[in-house]
Write an enzyme that holds these catalytic residues in place. Structure first.
Site, mmCIF file in Angstrom:
data_model
loop_
_atom_site.group_PDB
_atom_site.id
_atom_site.type_symbol
_atom_site.label_atom_id
_atom_site.label_comp_id
_atom_site.label_asym_id
_atom_site.label_seq_id
_atom_site.Cartn_x
_atom_site.Cartn_y
_atom_site.Cartn_z
ATOM 1 N N CYS A 4 -21.221 -1.771 31.956
ATOM 2 C CA CYS A 4 -20.536 -0.728 31.153
ATOM 3 C C CYS A 4 -20.378 0.615 31.922
ATOM 4 C CB CYS A 4 -21.563 -0.367 29.878
ATOM 5 S SG CYS A 4 -22.906 0.678 30.411
ATOM 6 N N CYS A 12 -24.335 0.835 36.181
ATOM 7 C CA CYS A 12 -24.129 -0.402 35.143
ATOM 8 C C CYS A 12 -22.845 -1.412 35.501
ATOM 9 C CB CYS A 12 -24.496 -0.403 33.953
ATOM 10 S SG CYS A 12 -24.393 -1.898 32.744
ATOM 11 N N ASN A 69 -64.852 -0.684 33.818
ATOM 12 C CA ASN A 69 -64.025 0.340 34.281
ATOM 13 C C ASN A 69 -65.062 1.587 35.231
ATOM 14 O OD1 ASN A 69 -61.294 1.786 33.987
ATOM 15 N ND2 ASN A 69 -62.652 3.435 33.242
ATOM 16 N N ASP A 102 -46.719 -2.868 38.758
ATOM 17 C CA ASP A 102 -46.481 -2.974 40.114
ATOM 18 C C ASP A 102 -46.424 -4.418 40.392
ATOM 19 O OD1 ASP A 102 -49.256 -4.084 39.669
ATOM 20 O OD2 ASP A 102 -50.547 -2.314 40.427
ATOM 21 N N THR A 117 -58.658 0.428 32.899
ATOM 22 C CA THR A 117 -57.879 1.552 31.993
ATOM 23 C C THR A 117 -58.631 2.501 31.350
ATOM 24 O OG1 THR A 117 -56.348 1.681 30.395
ATOM 25 C CG2 THR A 117 -57.814 -0.148 30.057
ATOM 26 N N CYS A 158 -26.664 -0.027 27.562
ATOM 27 C CA CYS A 158 -26.336 -1.485 27.367
ATOM 28 C C CYS A 158 -27.578 -2.341 27.627
ATOM 29 C CB CYS A 158 -24.820 -1.904 27.839
ATOM 30 S SG CYS A 158 -25.113 -2.741 29.479
ATOM 31 N N HIS A 196 -45.569 -1.957 30.066
ATOM 32 C CA HIS A 196 -44.774 -0.510 30.479
ATOM 33 C C HIS A 196 -43.658 -0.854 31.242
ATOM 34 C CE1 HIS A 196 -48.512 1.959 29.269
ATOM 35 N NE2 HIS A 196 -47.718 1.547 28.116
ATOM 36 N N CYS A 243 -29.909 -0.735 32.365
ATOM 37 C CA CYS A 243 -28.994 0.522 32.175
ATOM 38 C C CYS A 243 -29.433 1.240 30.801
ATOM 39 C CB CYS A 243 -27.983 -0.393 31.387
ATOM 40 S SG CYS A 243 -26.260 0.724 30.813
ATOM 41 N N ARG A 268 -41.888 4.749 45.413
ATOM 42 C CA ARG A 268 -43.122 3.992 44.822
ATOM 43 C C ARG A 268 -42.634 2.431 44.925
ATOM 44 N NH1 ARG A 268 -44.239 6.512 39.213
ATOM 45 N NH2 ARG A 268 -45.561 4.742 38.819
HETATM 46 C C1 BJW Z 1 -61.263 1.891 38.111
HETATM 47 C C2 BJW Z 1 -61.226 1.704 39.508
HETATM 48 C C3 BJW Z 1 -61.716 0.369 39.852
HETATM 49 C C4 BJW Z 1 -60.370 3.699 38.998
HETATM 50 N N1 BJW Z 1 -62.264 -0.510 39.244
HETATM 51 N N2 BJW Z 1 -61.697 1.188 37.088
HETATM 52 C C5 BJW Z 1 -51.273 11.455 20.553
HETATM 53 C C6 BJW Z 1 -52.129 10.274 20.240
HETATM 54 C C7 BJW Z 1 -51.834 9.203 20.216
HETATM 55 C C8 BJW Z 1 -50.457 8.659 21.056
HETATM 56 C C9 BJW Z 1 -49.913 9.669 21.325
HETATM 57 C C10 BJW Z 1 -50.060 11.042 21.389
HETATM 58 N N3 BJW Z 1 -49.017 12.000 21.613
HETATM 59 C C11 BJW Z 1 -48.198 11.080 22.068
HETATM 60 C C12 BJW Z 1 -48.613 9.833 22.103
HETATM 61 C C13 BJW Z 1 -48.016 8.721 22.409
HETATM 62 C C14 BJW Z 1 -48.101 8.093 24.027
HETATM 63 C C15 BJW Z 1 -49.613 8.451 24.322
HETATM 64 O O1 BJW Z 1 -50.174 7.893 24.422
HETATM 65 N N4 BJW Z 1 -49.926 9.600 24.918
HETATM 66 C C16 BJW Z 1 -51.339 9.931 25.328
HETATM 67 C C17 BJW Z 1 -51.258 10.431 26.894
HETATM 68 C C18 BJW Z 1 -52.216 10.761 24.386
HETATM 69 N N5 BJW Z 1 -47.486 7.117 24.057
HETATM 70 C C19 BJW Z 1 -46.202 6.841 24.288
HETATM 71 O O2 BJW Z 1 -45.497 7.623 24.329
HETATM 72 C C20 BJW Z 1 -45.784 5.320 24.569
HETATM 73 N N6 BJW Z 1 -45.020 4.926 23.606
HETATM 74 C C21 BJW Z 1 -45.092 5.052 22.198
HETATM 75 O O3 BJW Z 1 -45.988 5.557 21.556
HETATM 76 O O4 BJW Z 1 -43.858 4.618 21.344
HETATM 77 C C22 BJW Z 1 -43.800 5.221 20.058
HETATM 78 C C23 BJW Z 1 -43.234 6.663 20.110
HETATM 79 C C24 BJW Z 1 -41.910 6.764 20.428
HETATM 80 C C25 BJW Z 1 -41.538 7.887 20.182
HETATM 81 C C26 BJW Z 1 -42.261 9.120 19.807
HETATM 82 C C27 BJW Z 1 -43.380 8.878 19.855
HETATM 83 C C28 BJW Z 1 -43.952 7.810 19.822
HETATM 84 C C29 BJW Z 1 -45.229 5.025 25.847
HETATM 85 C C30 BJW Z 1 -46.359 5.302 26.843
HETATM 86 C C31 BJW Z 1 -45.776 4.805 28.153
HETATM 87 C C32 BJW Z 1 -46.842 5.274 29.254
HETATM 88 N N7 BJW Z 1 -46.056 5.118 30.489
HETATM 89 C C33 BJW Z 1 -46.863 5.312 32.114
HETATM 90 C C34 BJW Z 1 -45.866 5.514 33.035
HETATM 91 C C35 BJW Z 1 -45.158 4.256 33.245
HETATM 92 C C36 BJW Z 1 -44.225 4.531 34.554
HETATM 93 C C37 BJW Z 1 -44.788 5.159 35.703
HETATM 94 O O5 BJW Z 1 -45.702 4.741 36.300
HETATM 95 O O6 BJW Z 1 -43.945 5.964 36.118
HETATM 96 O O7 BJW Z 1 -47.803 4.138 32.076
HETATM 97 S S1 BJW Z 1 -48.094 6.726 31.653
HETATM 98 C C38 BJW Z 1 -49.040 5.728 32.643
HETATM 99 O O8 BJW Z 1 -50.312 5.764 31.813
HETATM 100 C C39 BJW Z 1 -48.680 4.642 33.061
HETATM 101 C C40 BJW Z 1 -50.050 3.732 32.726
HETATM 102 O O9 BJW Z 1 -49.475 2.245 32.527
HETATM 103 C C41 BJW Z 1 -50.481 4.467 31.443
HETATM 104 C C42 BJW Z 1 -51.835 4.247 31.305
HETATM 105 O O10 BJW Z 1 -52.691 4.380 32.325
HETATM 106 P P1 BJW Z 1 -53.861 3.439 32.765
HETATM 107 O O11 BJW Z 1 -53.282 2.403 33.280
HETATM 108 O O12 BJW Z 1 -54.963 3.665 31.835
HETATM 109 O O13 BJW Z 1 -54.539 4.175 34.258
HETATM 110 P P2 BJW Z 1 -55.252 5.576 34.116
HETATM 111 O O14 BJW Z 1 -55.047 6.049 35.733
HETATM 112 O O15 BJW Z 1 -55.409 6.526 32.842
HETATM 113 O O16 BJW Z 1 -56.879 4.767 34.240
HETATM 114 C C43 BJW Z 1 -57.402 4.164 35.248
HETATM 115 C C44 BJW Z 1 -58.944 3.947 35.024
HETATM 116 O O17 BJW Z 1 -59.251 3.322 35.850
HETATM 117 C C45 BJW Z 1 -59.760 5.327 35.129
HETATM 118 O O18 BJW Z 1 -60.457 5.354 33.774
HETATM 119 C C46 BJW Z 1 -60.726 5.120 36.441
HETATM 120 O O19 BJW Z 1 -61.694 5.578 36.167
HETATM 121 C C47 BJW Z 1 -60.650 3.353 36.432
HETATM 122 N N8 BJW Z 1 -60.522 3.012 37.931
HETATM 123 N N9 BJW Z 1 -60.644 2.706 40.027
HETATM 124 C C48 BJW Z 1 -62.260 -0.207 37.843
HETATM 125 N N10 BJW Z 1 -61.691 0.094 41.195
HETATM 126 ZN ZN ZN Z 2 -24.693 -0.874 30.826
#
Ligand code: BJW
Ligand code: ZN
Length: 246
Positions: A156, A153, A219, A110, A194, A136, A125, A133, A72
């Site tokens: 460490c 790392c 969106n 990105d 989003t 650390c 994100h 790491c 990626r």
């Molecule tokens: C266009 C278009 C154009 C297309 N013009 N529009 C239940 C309820 C609430 C929360 C949770 C739950 N269960 C679990 C959770 C927590 C979880 C979460 O939210 N899950 C949900 C899925 C339910 N969240 C987390 O775990 C977060 N941390 C956290 O909460 O910490 C506290 C905690 C700690 C320990 C335990 C529990 C809680 C961390 C979230 C990390 C997200 N990471 C990712 C991956 C990043 C790395 C990688 O890429 O590999 O981040 S997931 C992925 O989704 C990525 C994105 O940033 C993120 C959001 O997606 P985004 O940007 O909205 O994109 P899409 O694809 O979803 O939408 C695109 C939109 O664009 C679409 O609607 C299209 O229609 C539109 N579109 N072309 C305009 N041209």
């Molecule tokens: Zn380290």
């Protein structure tokens, strides 16, 4: 799409003293980066983000996850900001020029906002262009070259990993705090590209609305936030944002 939504949004953005913006994968779709959800999204090189962008996914097969991120990152080299990114860079310059406050928080990893000219971008994100790491505080920037072997790392000796936030992991605290303060204190909050499904990032829209900001959503598809915002525009970010700013 109704021209009065565009006119209203243009006016709100032109008159605000303080603007906060949240972007997601949709804003990079027109640059050729696949989204995570929605039409045309969901699969990155054949792998589902929900299955692999987790600490459990990494533990299951570290090498596969590394190769996936390496691929990626290499792909980013071919990718350029689109008119949506450039409109937000222009908006930051304009708001700064009139002495206002502008904050851009992105869920994207990105680097395209920075490439378009935005500064002080809050990367909720993390970034594909950094490693960190596992055990650390060591972090470093990386370029677009493939990294096939998991590096150690230099501080460490533990494994390095992509500096991105996986499901179940907390967001970088200072970045999250700055984004929450901006959302809670702005006059106008704009979310673009989003699905508003991943928390806590999606909660910034609710936070802004609760604190009295006018809220605008751009969106392609409806989202859970569409009923909450003042103006919801269903269109491509790369086509609409230049019209909102220009
Ligand atoms: C266009 C278009 C154009 C297309 N013009 N529009 C239940 C309820 C609430 C929360 C949770 C739950 N269960 C679990 C959770 C927590 C979880 C979460 O939210 N899950 C949900 C899925 C339910 N969240 C987390 O775990 C977060 N941390 C956290 O909460 O910490 C506290 C905690 C700690 C320990 C335990 C529990 C809680 C961390 C979230 C990390 C997200 N990471 C990712 C991956 C990043 C790395 C990688 O890429 O590999 O981040 S997931 C992925 O989704 C990525 C994105 O940033 C993120 C959001 O997606 P985004 O940007 O909205 O994109 P899409 O694809 O979803 O939408 C695109 C939109 O664009 C679409 O609607 C299209 O229609 C539109 N579109 N072309 C305009 N041209
Ligand atoms: Zn380290």
């Amino acid at each position: 799409m109704a021209d009065d939504s565009i006119d209203r949004s243009r006016r709100l953005l032109a008159e605000a003293a303080s603007i906060a913006v949240l972007t997601g994968a949709g804003i990079s779709a027109e640059s050729g980066v696949p989204t995570y959800r929605g039409a045309g999204g969901g699969l990155w090189d054949g792998l589902k983000v929900e299955d692999w962008a987790t600490p459990e996914g990494y533990a299951r097969d570290p090498h596969r996850v590394w190769t996936w991120y390496s691929h990626r990152r290499v792909q980013l080299q071919q990718i350029e900001p689109n008119p949506g990114h450039r409109a937000l860079a222009e908006l930051q310059r304009r708001v700064g020029g009139r002495g206002g406050r502008f904050t851009l928080a992105t869920q994207n990893i990105d680097g395209l906002h920075q490439a378009a000219g935005n500064v002080n971008v809050l990367e909720l994100h993390g970034s594909l262009l950094r490693l960190r790491c596992w055990s650390c505080p060591y972090r470093r920037h990386v370029g677009y070259e493939p990294i096939e072997q998991i590096p150690a790392c230099p501080e460490c000796g533990a494994d390095l990993r992509p500096d991105v936030v996986w499901f179940g992991e907390g967001l970088p605290q200072h970045v999250w705090q700055a984004a929450a303060e901006a959302a809670g204190g702005c006059d106008v909050f704009l979310s673009a590209g989003t699905s508003a499904m991943v928390y806590p990032a999606a909660g910034l829209i609710e936070l802004a609305a609760r604190n009295g900001a006018r809220t605008i959503e751009v969106n392609l598809e409806p989202t859970p936030a569409s009923g909450l915002v003042d103006v919801s525009i269903r269109a491509k970010a790369g086509e609409i944002l230049p019209r909102l700013v220009g």
